[in-house]
Design a protein around this motif. Sequence first.
Motif, PDB file in Angstrom:
ATOM      1  N   CYS A   4     -57.024  11.219  28.646  1.00 62.82           N
ATOM      2  CA  CYS A   4     -57.366  10.127  29.561  1.00 62.82           C
ATOM      3  C   CYS A   4     -57.721  10.699  30.943  1.00 62.82           C
ATOM      4  O   CYS A   4     -57.115  11.671  31.397  1.00 62.82           O
ATOM      5  N   TYR A  57     -57.612   8.858  33.783  1.00 63.49           N
ATOM      6  CA  TYR A  57     -57.104   8.039  34.885  1.00 63.49           C
ATOM      7  C   TYR A  57     -55.913   8.729  35.574  1.00 63.49           C
ATOM      8  O   TYR A  57     -56.122   9.580  36.402  1.00 63.49           O
ATOM      9  N   CYS A  58     -54.693   8.398  35.211  1.00 63.22           N
ATOM     10  CA  CYS A  58     -53.593   8.861  36.083  1.00 63.22           C
ATOM     11  C   CYS A  58     -52.988  10.193  35.660  1.00 63.22           C
ATOM     12  O   CYS A  58     -53.353  10.775  34.637  1.00 63.22           O
ATOM     13  N   GLY A  99     -51.593  11.795  31.962  1.00 68.91           N
ATOM     14  CA  GLY A  99     -52.364  12.683  31.082  1.00 68.91           C
ATOM     15  C   GLY A  99     -52.185  12.381  29.610  1.00 68.91           C
ATOM     16  O   GLY A  99     -51.846  13.259  28.803  1.00 68.91           O
ATOM     17  N   CYS A 100     -52.432  11.135  29.223  1.00 70.06           N
ATOM     18  CA  CYS A 100     -52.238  10.738  27.827  1.00 70.06           C
ATOM     19  C   CYS A 100     -53.338  11.310  26.935  1.00 70.06           C
ATOM     20  O   CYS A 100     -54.511  11.323  27.309  1.00 70.06           O
ATOM     21  N   CYS A 131     -51.796   2.895  28.267  1.00 70.87           N
ATOM     22  CA  CYS A 131     -51.824   1.682  29.084  1.00 70.87           C
ATOM     23  C   CYS A 131     -53.214   1.075  29.003  1.00 70.87           C
ATOM     24  O   CYS A 131     -54.108   1.634  28.368  1.00 70.87           O
ATOM     25  N   VAL A 140     -47.394   4.698  31.210  1.00 68.76           N
ATOM     26  CA  VAL A 140     -46.865   5.248  29.961  1.00 68.76           C
ATOM     27  C   VAL A 140     -45.563   6.000  30.221  1.00 68.76           C
ATOM     28  O   VAL A 140     -44.607   5.917  29.440  1.00 68.76           O
TER      29      VAL A 140
HETATM   30  S1  SF4 Z   1     -50.696   6.083  31.672  1.00 67.35           S
HETATM   31 FE1  SF4 Z   1     -51.899   7.302  30.242  1.00 67.35          FE
HETATM   32  S2  SF4 Z   1     -53.426   5.891  29.428  1.00 67.35           S
HETATM   33 FE2  SF4 Z   1     -52.614   4.974  31.306  1.00 67.35          FE
HETATM   34  S3  SF4 Z   1     -53.982   5.673  32.930  1.00 67.35           S
HETATM   35 FE3  SF4 Z   1     -52.280   7.103  32.845  1.00 67.35          FE
HETATM   36  S4  SF4 Z   1     -53.023   8.770  31.533  1.00 67.35           S
HETATM   37 FE4  SF4 Z   1     -54.348   6.999  31.151  1.00 67.35          FE
END
Ligand code: SF4
Length: 941
Positions: free
Chosen positions: A243, A245-246, A249-250, A278, A414
């Motif tokens: 991922c 985004y945040c 690091g999923c 998420c 997450v």
């Molecule tokens: S929690 Fe996981 S899925 Fe959600 S934005 Fe962060 S890395 Fe991506």
Amino acid sequence: MTLLKEPDHGTPASSSVQMVCVEVDGVAVTVPAGTSVMRAAAEAGLSVPKLCATDSLQAFGSCRLCLVEIDGRKGTPASCTTPVEPGMVVHTQTPRVERLRRNIMELYISDHPLDCLTCPANGDCELQDMAGVVGLREVRYGFAGENHLDAPTDSSNPYFDFDESKCIACSRCVRACDEIQGTLALTIVGRGFESKVSAGGTNFMDSECVSCGACVQACPTATLSEKSVIELGIPTRSVLTTCAYCGVGCSFKAELRGDELVRMVPHKDGGANEGHSCVKGRFAWGYATHPDRVMAPMVRDAITDPWREVSWEQAIDYAAQRLREIQNTHGVDSIGGITSSRCTNEEVFAVQKMIRAAFGNNNVDTCARVCHSPTGYGLKQTFGTSAGTQDFKSVAHADVIVVIGANPTDAHPVFASRMKKRLRAGARLIVIDPRRIDLVRSPHIEAEHHLQLLPGTNVAVVNAMAHTIVDEGLVDTAFVTERCDPALYREWEEFIRRPENSPEATEQFSGVPAAEIRSAARIYAAGPNSAIYYGLGVTEHSQGSTMVMAMANLAMATGNIGREGVGINPLRGQNNVQGSCDMGSFPHEFTGYRHVSDTVVREQFESLWGTVLQSDPGLRIPNMFDAAVSGEFKALFVQGEDVAQSDPNIHHVLAALESLELLIVQDLFLNETAKYAHVFLPGTSFLEKDGTFTNAERRINRVRPVMKSKIGMQEWQVACDLSTALGYPMHYDSAAEIMDEIAALTPTFSGVSFALLDQVGSVQWPCNPEHPLGTPIMHIDRFVRGDGAFQLTPYVPTDERSTRRFPLLLTTGRILSQYNVGAQTRRTANVAWHEEDVLDIHESDAELRGIADGSWVTLASRVGETALRAHISDRVPPGVVYTTFHYPVTGANVVTTDLSDWATNCPEYKVTAVEVSPNLHGPAESVSGRSDTEADATVSR
Ligand code: SF4
Ligand code: SF4
Ligand code: SF4
Ligand code: FES
């Protein structure tokens, strides 16, 4: 490419160390005690039919399809809820259980729409599979009786549908929401035939649901289905990636049909997320193909000119020529660049190398400057390394969890789910935050203490906790004696004992009652395993670095370092904040946090890169802006950042950008910063990138190309081309080759290679010959710096104080559905949850000013003002207001000031003295004439 379906063992693995031998269908198998018969069968390579069981959830035993016979036992127990016992002999395929399973399946099918061929889940439906497995040939009960076939479909969620007619009431969705996500939005209402899934009596969109998708993933039928699957069909292949985004690091399986991305499914073996996600990672990826994306390079001589679309060669030549002209006129140090924490390690490495080797200076900084730079500084001073101490799994062993200045359920969802699981299991919770974040009180979770301090008083409160620990004899003297520098400890003890650090003194200005601070300190010291998790509410202060060290002192004094369940854990904002710092993006440090003045280290780089490097640190971002305004700094390369929206005191930033002779922006979209650019170079989305991201737990994850690069090349190749055009030839055949260079130059990465990551999934640095598979937990036997170093952390109030003119304190943050400046999430259906930034204000402050809920207000500070809607909320105490910064039209950073952390210049976003007043004119051009459309710059083609 990876297998589309991951194996499902039916029930979760047991962690017991005691082993049990059993026989299943004549096959001997040894499994940990507590393993279910179903899982033991799976380990023996046998598969028992199942519907309500899946290995991500605790066994439930409702469908009865998994019946088996066990020698010496009466009846046909459910294999999912029956644990193995020594010597057990199990039969999974007897005529009796086969007949019973067919009967059960007949009942399910008699109340199920038999539209398999047109069903979106055709080929991906466990009910369909199981009907085949149990050998169902006929349904004797007919379809005329009472059934649910006309039940309605709830399409309210933008990403998934709930088609009730297909529901088999297995409760997997309900349990996924409870056990995995921890939101508890779903229940089964009614009994027997009347049983049905309910989202709190309303539709999904209006319910407590946070759209994480765990229920969709758990559903064995087409009842809960992604809209993208309904529209595009079942995926046929998948690519494993990370991922973007945040900082959690999923890991995800990007599932495609042909070349079209259909859905993102969180990867069960993902070290950070273990199969969870998420709403952003699972669903909000549509921005990658959004029509606003710019695919061709553009140039213009002045920012008032229209853009001219040009070839890559022309754009690179233009940029290189102007950079050289500027350096020839204004000196080698008149140019610099900013790397992006959204880009891969390899892309960041390439840009910082271009700056150091081709620009010939150290004027490189990263957007981590404005978020977690105090983490790097503070943890290095105390422990010897600039990163968090634990892996995420560690939280399962914490007895006391302290959350400071972080809002994990929105910003790190997450990880928040993992944390909530531990809290529901009994860990104690202390929240230190001016706002009442969700964690303070949520289903089955209640913080024992919410220290609702006044913004800017973090250091005083944590010092007061440490004072209590010393004052009340709660120090772990064995740990301190064995592991820490004795002289520094003695000095610190003398300092922290001082009366000004007592909870009683602190109460006066922090607003937190002394008794609460003392009680929280006792709980933390008692542990036995106490862990601190923190976010930007710690770092984005004028004392951000002091606060990081104060927390580290607290952990050392109580021995909460060096094992599972403890530690100091920064929750990193962007996907690759850790990585961009690791990759040598700071003006004073090469990769692995080695100072540019270190001759031995610098010579290594010089020898490998074949050039001479500067030994003095370069400019930080705020210094670059100041120097631009004062006319000494003339050109800037910005990789994937929107400084004109994200950085503080926007008026000053814009003045700096306007002063530049050359601004080069590389991004997906024409963002706010690009409005001041002369060269625009298109970037790649995470779905096109090949490389690695490093998450908050130092985990290096692979990012693999899911689709072809829309700009025709990898983003690091652009830095190579620009560097080459500037006269410093730079070439790599692949991202793997860049990682090999990083490994060769960086002791903490020396064991890392794409081959290793492809083999083991991910590793946490340090990864080197001593730790060939990485280091989940740091400082186990000794601190990286040797002895732990207590640091003196005197509380110094910020210069930003509330005054008569600006009597309120503004603090900022983010919301679950949106991300950072919103460039990505605003171009997805996530806007359904958050269409605009609003200002949270306490009822008493609103009333005093004649402000109604939902009305427009002016938010003004000493540096600027903006307009947004008020939201009356008891999440903020009187005297404090709060907003997010996801929309350029709001421009929340117009009001934030340029005060910053004394050690790292990280801006003090979290404290701004403001006034709020009714605004009868609405949004208008309240913010320096901003528009909400980033792509509104004129382009001539
Ligand atoms: S929690 Fe996981 S899925 Fe959600 S934005 Fe962060 S890395 Fe991506
Ligand atoms: S999407 Fe997530 S939060 Fe919503 S109901 Fe499903 S599991 Fe619960
Ligand atoms: S919606 Fe799916 S997971 Fe939930 S009870 Fe129905 S069939 Fe089971
Ligand atoms: S799978 Fe065991 S009872 Fe449903």
